[in-house]
Design an enzyme around this catalytic site. Structure first.
Site, short mmCIF file in Angstrom:
data_model
loop_
_atom_site.label_atom_id
_atom_site.label_comp_id
_atom_site.label_asym_id
_atom_site.label_seq_id
_atom_site.Cartn_x
_atom_site.Cartn_y
_atom_site.Cartn_z
N LYS A 1 32.54 40.75 41.19
CA LYS A 1 31.05 41.45 41.71
C LYS A 1 28.92 40.96 41.44
O LYS A 1 29.31 39.98 40.58
CB LYS A 1 30.81 43.27 42.09
CG LYS A 1 32.67 43.66 41.98
CD LYS A 1 32.59 43.47 44.06
CE LYS A 1 33.91 44.30 44.33
NZ LYS A 1 34.53 44.90 44.07
C1 LIG Z 1 36.09 45.38 44.55
C2 LIG Z 1 35.42 46.71 45.68
C3 LIG Z 1 36.73 47.98 44.81
C4 LIG Z 1 36.94 48.37 43.71
O1 LIG Z 1 36.09 47.97 42.57
P1 LIG Z 1 36.66 48.30 40.74
O2 LIG Z 1 35.98 48.79 39.98
O3 LIG Z 1 37.16 47.11 40.88
O4 LIG Z 1 37.58 49.61 41.09
C5 LIG Z 1 36.30 48.43 45.96
N1 LIG Z 1 35.75 48.53 47.33
C6 LIG Z 1 35.42 47.46 47.65
C7 LIG Z 1 35.06 47.47 48.65
C8 LIG Z 1 35.49 46.41 46.95
O5 LIG Z 1 35.21 45.20 47.19
#
Ligand SMILES: *Cc1c(COP(=O)(O)O)cnc(C)c1O
Length: 391
Positions: free
Chosen positions: A192
């Site tokens: 991210k």
């Molecule tokens: C990465 C992601 C999540 C989940 O995030 P985590 O921190 O891995 O639980 C939820 N929604 C979207 C759209 C994502 O890209």
């Protein structure tokens, strides 16, 4: 059989950028004797609130965005018999948390111009059972929250934003997280826009939600571990008020987050610079460029998603294979939820119900865009995309 000596190393689809400050803070945490939720998790929450710069907001650090979304919906009382509306064009985490609580997911299609959930379809999907809307700021481009919040107000619905992609995204110059929904959840997963390895932040201005989520984050205890071990009297006492979860963020993770957050504005500037370079380099190709933000607003550029235009006969899978053959990792965001066996069978879904998401899925792919890329890496991606698109 040997590789040509001038072959470039494989360029992965995503890589984190971890600096010396992050590493030193983690080492400091390890040496401190306090590795789980404690002073650094608290500081990360305070820093995050300061970044959002909105005094009414509380930030609750958790071990994933999935956990944060689950906590938010739980605290809002979403449960069996309720319906939650979200986009089919997302990762399964957005929707699975609704099922954790025994509520039902209602998927709607995207607006092909933004690839975000279409507010008109949200309104059309409302039934007497609808309780909540979960918009996803796809790729880091803000959803039209003005429209979503207006629909929610008129129908008495909750809004929980999946902002996993959206740090630091703005809409009408306001940071996502400050727009007035019931809760917003950011992700610090490895790929991210900033990372704690695994982690998330639940942001809300709802005092009841804060109270419930803080308790449910740690086993349903009425005090968290930091208070429990440092409060004067009685240090050993706690009460279990609900069967809670194990969703607390460790100080090791928070140590990374504290320093990644300090760099988020610079990270965004670099991502935008790469996105601009791509926009210019691909403007003349038979490709549809990613949706752009409104003038004056910030796109986090978590993802750079290209779509093959109608005039390009090549299949998307072939394009990606050729990128890999050129040593460049690509991905697809997303295989829409209606395509996955669980969601398809649970709600008897067909691709024809989601024509825009389906088409975007079949024709799109994401190329590398991250701060650890060098200018040479960017040029290499540009050369490969141009060569393949023009072949
Ligand atoms: C990465 C992601 C999540 C989940 O995030 P985590 O921190 O891995 O639980 C939820 N929604 C979207 C759209 C994502 O890209």
């Amino acid at each position: 059989m040997t590789e040509p000596t001038n072959a470039l190393p494989f360029l992965p689809f995503a890589l984190p950028e971890i600096g010396e400050d992050e590493i030193n803070e983690v080492v400091d945490t390890l040496r401190s004797g306090w590795v789980t939720t404690g002073p650094k998790a608290k500081r990360f929450e305070t820093d995050f609130a300061a970044f959002l710069n909105e005094p009414q907001l509380e930030c609750i650090a958790v071990n994933s965005a999935t956990a944060g979304l689950h906590l938010a919906l739980e605290a809002l009382g979403i449960g069996p018999g309720d319906e939650v509306i979200t986009t089919t064009h997302t990762f399964t985490a957005t929707a699975e948390v609704v099922r954790y609580l025994g509520a039902d997911v209602v998927l709607v299609d995207i607006d092909p111009k933004t690839l975000n959930i279409d507010p008109k379809l949200v309104e059309a999907a409302i039934t007497p059972r609808t309780r909540c809307i979960m918009p996803v700021h796809y790729a880091g481009l803000a959803v039209d929250m003005i429209a979503i919040l207006d629909i929610a107000r008129r129908h008495g619905l909750r809004v929980v934003e999946d902002a996993a992609h959206a740090l630091p995204t703005t809409l009408e110059k306001e940071l996502i997280g400050t727009m007035g929904s019931d809760a917003t959840v950011f992700s610090f997963y490895a790929n991210k826009t900033m990372t704690t390895g695994e982690g998330g932040m639940l942001v809300t201005r709802n005092a009841e939600l804060v109270k419930r989520a803080r308790v449910m984050r740690l086993h349903g205890m009425n005090r968290d571990a930091f208070d429990r071990f440092t409060a004067k009297v009685p240090s050993w006492y706690y009460e279990i008020v609900a069967p809670g979860f194990k969703y607390n963020m460790t100080d090791i993770a928070a140590a990374l987050g504290i320093h990644q957050l300090k760099r988020i504005t610079a990270f965004q500037a670099r991502r935008e610079q790469i996105a601009q370079a791509y926009n210019e380099a691909f403007a003349d190709l038979p490709l549809i460029l990613p949706p752009q933000p409104i003038e004056g607003d910030v796109h986090s550029w978590h993802l750079y998603v290209l779509r093959l235009s109608e005039t390009l006969e090549m299949e998307r899978d072939v394009f990606i294979e050729r990128m890999f053959a050129a040593g460049i990792g690509c991905s697809v965001h997303y295989i829409p939820l209606h395509q996955h066996p669980y969601w398809r069978e649970r709600y008897d879904l067909r691709a024809a119900q989601f024509p825009h998401s389906q088409k975007a899925y079949e024709r799109s792919f994401s190329i590398p865009l991250y701060t650890a890329m060098t200018d040479d890496d960017v040029q290499r991606v540009i050369r490969a995309v141009r060569e393949i698109a023009l072949s």
